[in-house]
Design a protein around this motif. Sequence first.
Motif, PDB file in Angstrom:
ATOM      1  N   ALA A   1      47.730  39.588  35.659  1.00 26.24           N
ATOM      2  CA  ALA A   1      47.686  38.753  36.747  1.00 26.24           C
ATOM      3  C   ALA A   1      46.891  37.483  36.768  1.00 26.24           C
ATOM      4  CB  ALA A   1      47.328  39.472  38.126  1.00 26.24           C
ATOM      5  N   CYS A   2      45.711  37.613  36.243  1.00 24.79           N
ATOM      6  CA  CYS A   2      44.911  36.457  36.356  1.00 24.79           C
ATOM      7  C   CYS A   2      45.251  35.346  35.463  1.00 24.79           C
ATOM      8  CB  CYS A   2      43.318  36.768  35.920  1.00 24.79           C
ATOM      9  SG  CYS A   2      43.156  37.706  34.508  1.00 24.79           S
TER      10      CYS A   2
ATOM     11  N   THR B   1      45.392  41.498  44.651  1.00 27.89           N
ATOM     12  CA  THR B   1      46.586  41.639  44.673  1.00 27.89           C
ATOM     13  C   THR B   1      47.352  42.678  43.843  1.00 27.89           C
ATOM     14  OG1 THR B   1      46.766  39.719  45.602  1.00 27.89           O
ATOM     15  CG2 THR B   1      48.959  40.685  45.557  1.00 27.89           C
ATOM     16  N   ALA B   2      46.982  42.673  42.427  1.00 27.83           N
ATOM     17  CA  ALA B   2      47.776  43.256  41.551  1.00 27.83           C
ATOM     18  C   ALA B   2      47.248  44.980  41.463  1.00 27.83           C
ATOM     19  CB  ALA B   2      47.495  42.765  40.080  1.00 27.83           C
TER      20      ALA B   2
ATOM     21  N   LEU C   1      45.596  33.463  50.101  1.00 28.38           N
ATOM     22  CA  LEU C   1      45.055  32.595  48.870  1.00 28.38           C
ATOM     23  C   LEU C   1      44.208  31.584  49.308  1.00 28.38           C
ATOM     24  CD1 LEU C   1      45.323  32.242  45.866  1.00 28.38           C
ATOM     25  CD2 LEU C   1      47.427  31.203  46.400  1.00 28.38           C
TER      26      LEU C   1
ATOM     27  N   ILE D   1      48.268  33.339  36.762  1.00 27.62           N
ATOM     28  CA  ILE D   1      48.027  32.709  37.861  1.00 27.62           C
ATOM     29  C   ILE D   1      47.104  31.298  37.646  1.00 27.62           C
ATOM     30  CG2 ILE D   1      46.157  33.368  38.764  1.00 27.62           C
ATOM     31  CD1 ILE D   1      47.799  33.402  41.744  1.00 27.62           C
TER      32      ILE D   1
ATOM     33  N   TRP E   1      42.012  36.390  43.405  1.00 31.52           N
ATOM     34  CA  TRP E   1      42.921  36.713  44.364  1.00 31.52           C
ATOM     35  C   TRP E   1      44.120  37.616  43.828  1.00 31.52           C
ATOM     36  CZ3 TRP E   1      48.339  35.665  44.835  1.00 31.52           C
ATOM     37  CH2 TRP E   1      48.716  36.288  45.949  1.00 31.52           C
ATOM     38  N   ALA E   2      44.544  37.098  42.712  1.00 32.30           N
ATOM     39  CA  ALA E   2      45.639  37.655  41.974  1.00 32.30           C
ATOM     40  C   ALA E   2      45.424  39.112  41.492  1.00 32.30           C
ATOM     41  CB  ALA E   2      46.127  36.937  40.653  1.00 32.30           C
ATOM     42  N   CYS E   3      44.032  38.934  41.034  1.00 37.71           N
ATOM     43  CA  CYS E   3      43.695  40.511  40.474  1.00 37.71           C
ATOM     44  C   CYS E   3      43.586  41.431  41.605  1.00 37.71           C
ATOM     45  CB  CYS E   3      42.272  40.397  39.723  1.00 37.71           C
ATOM     46  SG  CYS E   3      41.410  41.981  39.323  1.00 37.71           S
TER      47      CYS E   3
ATOM     48  N   HIS F   1      41.802  31.570  42.020  1.00 40.45           N
ATOM     49  CA  HIS F   1      42.908  32.207  42.253  1.00 40.45           C
ATOM     50  C   HIS F   1      43.072  33.441  41.344  1.00 40.45           C
ATOM     51  CE1 HIS F   1      45.459  28.439  43.757  1.00 40.45           C
ATOM     52  NE2 HIS F   1      44.421  28.869  44.404  1.00 40.45           N
ATOM     53  N   CYS F   2      42.387  33.464  40.329  1.00 41.72           N
ATOM     54  CA  CYS F   2      42.559  35.041  39.215  1.00 41.72           C
ATOM     55  C   CYS F   2      41.685  35.925  40.206  1.00 41.72           C
ATOM     56  CB  CYS F   2      41.686  34.639  38.178  1.00 41.72           C
ATOM     57  SG  CYS F   2      39.948  33.766  38.581  1.00 41.72           S
TER      58      CYS F   2
END
Lengths: 394, 318
Positions: free
Chosen positions: B193-194, B66-67, B75, B197, B62-64, B59-60
């Motif tokens: 972000a990482c 996205t950010a 996701l 999440i 994906w979050a990274c 998930h990290c």
Amino acid sequence: MKPLPVKKNFFSLGVIVLAVLAVNGLAFLSIRFYSGLGAVTNLDNQTPWGLWIGVDVAAGVALAAGGFTSAALAHVFHRESYHAIVRPALLTAMLGYTFVAFAVCIDIGRFYYIWHPLIMWNGNSALFEVGICVMIYMTVLYIEFLPIVTERFIGKVNFPGALAAFNKPVDALLKLLDRGLSKTMFVFIIAGVVLSTLHQSSLGTLMVIAGQKMHPLWQTPVLPLLFLLSAIAVGFPMIIFESLIASKSFRLKPEMKILSNLGSMTVPLLGIYLAFKLGDMFIRETFIYAAKFDYTAWMFLSEIGLLLLAFLMLLSRKTSGSPAMLFTAASLIIAGVLLNRFNNFITAYKPFYDTVTYYPSIGEISVTIGCIALLVLIYRFIVIYFPVISHEKK
Amino acid sequence: MIYIEHMNNIDRRNFLKTAAIGAASLTLGSATVKAADKPLSDDRIGILVDTTACVGCRHCEWACRTAHGLPAGELESYSDNSVFKEYRRPGNEALTVVNEFENEKNPLLPVFVKSQCMHCEKPACVSACIVGALTKNEDGSVTWNDDKCIGCRYCMVACQFQIPTYEWQKSIDPHIMKCDLCSERRSNGKLPACIEICPNEALLFGKRSDVLKAAKNKIKRKPDTYINHIYGEHEVGGTTWMYIAGKKFDKLKMPPLGTATAPGISEAIQHGIFAYFVPPVTLFALLGTMMWVTKWKKTNGSDEPKGKLPDVNDEKEK
């Protein structure tokens, strides 16, 4: 004997071959500027520097060392008899550094920001030091070359038609420039030597920061010293190499007396470098890596082997007397130093995460060869139109 | 200690700049010196990666993406485990990646290791950058400046963790891409972000000194789970991101690095050659003297005019 423009046609078969190579290189170069570095080079996130930095820049700077070693010999030590080689060596250095700057410009991703180091400084960075020194030294080389330009035109200014009215004022300006230059030239000559010792060594410091990513056969804190010593050692061989090629190509009598003296002077210079290079290997006990006889070891051994062979050749009196032998010895030294720079920047770079082994791409090789071809063409053009090479008037 | 060392560096650097400007323009004193890097704050960030707690959900990643405005996709697609077949490195389109490693103690629970910029205490990239486009900030993060970078990629050569990546496909405005500890999110009061999440407390974010204490406690409490080594506590002089694990770090493809700072030797050489500009100026004076002496010797044995300055046009007059 004095420096005169060479009476010779610019075009020849060799010139056409070189022109084709140059155009081929420029074609690949246009792709680089259109689609980015990734489209032409084999560089990736694991290998950020390749052939252009290792050969065009690092080896280019080393092989242009003839400029400062000959300037030191003829002007600082006032060995007047060597003046004949100063101008060709100066021209090589000037063109060499111009192409180094060009290579940097095509290799950096944001070529339009190449002027940034002039105003954005980082005194901790070895690359900043190299960049600034090369920029200043290039300017110095152009200033050192100016007297050759004024000499070519003083008394010969001849504008066509209505512009003829400017002939006299321009001539007077040139004379003024010439006088000013000859009064101040010693400052530039010394500055050229100082700047060269600085950036030749800092070029060695560049890879020190790569730490463990660099193979222990090459990674050593004395890298800057090794780079400086090898640059000094390759200076005279480079002059011998060019001078013999030029006299062959232009059918002039080779200056064997000067060249064989340069050959003898190379012996101690090369000896000092080899002593440090081998001494470094023994002190850090890296010979165990050389004794593995794998690809990396062979690259290291050949770089030393080429130089040792040339060193032994030059020890013999026969070598310095014969143009062919002298040319062979000089070529071996040039090849050895070229290989050393290639090894330091490419062979030795073995990062921890090395997903793909780097080999230069066809595009990278084409651009490098194209640049060299273009350099030779410009050299030929300048010696035909400007008083660079000393020879008897025919 | 850090502060004192830092001041010395600043003094030296300022002097270098002043002297260089002076030499170039002969207007000593008008030097404009770049604002010196601020000393590291005692409250600077530390992040602990507990590789025994990471479940590899990615998930990290994906979050990274996205950010940072990078193509992230859905996701759900990140639960695809086939990506673990090959070892991956952070790249210009993924500033952090998670890799899977074998767990000898329990083969059913593989070890997952997240990689990203370590944000070194004494970063090689910052020392190397020709234009100072990389900055070590007071809060510990290492960030890249779009307005300065010339794209020379020396930072990539210098980094011991091979973190900075380059946008090879761009001919105009290529960026150096690496984790910036979400400086934009943090300026808005958010966590990176990482870290926000991460569902499993595999990432611990806080003051470096606190995080280090927590790491030591974890190892002390569960000596069977962890090996007694905090990767990043001392490596290359310490890093912001630190790792604890159940097996040796070289088995997790973390480079075995010493405690010496990466730019240490290089900077020592660089400042040695340029020690207050004394060596270059001395060399200049020495060569000038030599030139004058050899010229004097020559003129006192020949009929050339005396007292004339040596010049390259000597050969013309003969």
